[in-house]
Design an enzyme around this catalytic site. Sequence first.
Site, PDB file in Angstrom:
ATOM      1  N   LYS A  39       0.849  -1.203   0.000  1.00 18.16           N
ATOM      2  CA  LYS A  39       0.000   0.000   0.000  1.00 18.16           C
ATOM      3  C   LYS A  39       0.886   1.256   0.000  1.00 18.16           C
ATOM      4  O   LYS A  39       2.096   1.175   0.250  1.00 18.16           O
ATOM      5  CB  LYS A  39      -0.914  -0.022   1.221  1.00 18.16           C
ATOM      6  CG  LYS A  39      -0.170   0.122   2.542  1.00 18.16           C
ATOM      7  CD  LYS A  39      -1.077  -0.157   3.736  1.00 18.16           C
ATOM      8  CE  LYS A  39      -0.324   0.009   5.045  1.00 18.16           C
ATOM      9  NZ  LYS A  39      -1.062  -0.547   6.185  1.00 18.16           N
ATOM     10  N   TYR A 262      17.506  29.666   9.072  1.00 15.40           N
ATOM     11  CA  TYR A 262      16.293  30.289   9.596  1.00 15.40           C
ATOM     12  C   TYR A 262      16.238  30.150  11.112  1.00 15.40           C
ATOM     13  O   TYR A 262      16.471  29.068  11.659  1.00 15.40           O
ATOM     14  CB  TYR A 262      15.044  29.625   8.998  1.00 15.40           C
ATOM     15  CG  TYR A 262      14.845  29.921   7.542  1.00 15.40           C
ATOM     16  CD1 TYR A 262      14.667  31.227   7.079  1.00 15.40           C
ATOM     17  CD2 TYR A 262      14.806  28.890   6.613  1.00 15.40           C
ATOM     18  CE1 TYR A 262      14.475  31.492   5.740  1.00 15.40           C
ATOM     19  CE2 TYR A 262      14.606  29.145   5.263  1.00 15.40           C
ATOM     20  CZ  TYR A 262      14.443  30.456   4.832  1.00 15.40           C
ATOM     21  OH  TYR A 262      14.250  30.709   3.521  1.00 15.40           O
TER      22      TYR A 262
END
Length: 371
Positions: A39, A262
């Site tokens: 899956k 950042y």
Amino acid sequence: MSTPPVRRPLVTIDLDALRHNLGVVRNHAEGAKVFAVVKADAYGHGMVACAQALRGLADGFVVSTMGEADALRKSGITQRIMVLQGFMNVSEARMAARLMLEPVVHQAWQVELIEKTSLGLPLSVWLKIDTGMHRVGVPPEQARELHARLLGSGRLRHAPGLMTHFARADEADSTVTEQQLAMFHAVTEGLAGERSVANSAGLLGGAAGGSLGDIVRPGIALYGSNPADYGSAAEFGLKPVMRLESCLVALQSQRKGDAVGYGGRFVCPEDMPMAVASVGYADGYPRVTASGTPVAVNGQIARLAGRVSMDLITLDMRGVQAKPGDTVELWGETIAVDEVARAAGTLGYELLCAAGRACRRVYRPALDNES
Ligand SMILES: *Cc1c(COP(=O)(O)O)cnc(C)c1O
């Protein structure tokens, strides 16, 4: 022959490692059939390519949806296919019968649909019993009645399979798995039909204590990530299947006190070499991965330093020799995906799915349609 450095992150899928891992799983399967869970695009590894690579080794496959099962059939997979989310309506139930799929029945209305509707052909189904996961499955007290109604419908190819799913098989010392198994055995005692209970953790961790049933359903172990919250994939004998790599785009020296990236989350403790690699959260390398997480550069270990950006990361290169263009491995043979996952507060599952979806994927050995 040397391959040119990749400009953007590249995911390489090692199909021999995938096949090796299926062998490891089979050694633990106590003679049960092994249905490979593919899956979510085989956890980011490519559903059709992985199913094709395993077709001679797996006894069957497991997907979530009818659409995934249809794609497997179209790719020529003739083995049994269990469909975890089952059918949602009559046309999907007919499709399941026509394609010889094995949908999971997990709601009473699905039993009623089978009773009331001609499907054209006989159907194979699994009845999923909720023994404690409390996600998908019929309540234990309804299981025997629903099983009888399925048998009595006259529309099945053979007795419905009986299955359940473990909620905490990944934990070293949970008694919940034993309780789930005890309930499963009590509820299904004497009923006709195959039994399937174990995921990777239940299988490799021995949680099922010698009662794995007829079919096991490993997913993550096939992809070489540790299914358990203890030990390591390598200790289970599993090999990494996915390698995520990119390259260095810059090297520079920063000064003591410089705050990198950042938020200035990494402050250089001394004058030191730093590097920038072309990978980031857009590629499935989580933004929250902690500073200090290892990244392999030319077989040496550099450390993530500061916030992960959209498509760049910054590395502490103290003690590491490298030049622009050199390859970096984010995870693969040198760095276990589970180590990065831990540093990002998640599981290997999520990283593999995300990077596999985001990045260009190549296969070793190459697929027929790849040059
Ligand atoms: C995803 C899934 C599996 C496979 O689980 P892993 O932990 O990847 O081995 C097995 N059974 C069910 C019902 C699932 O949803």
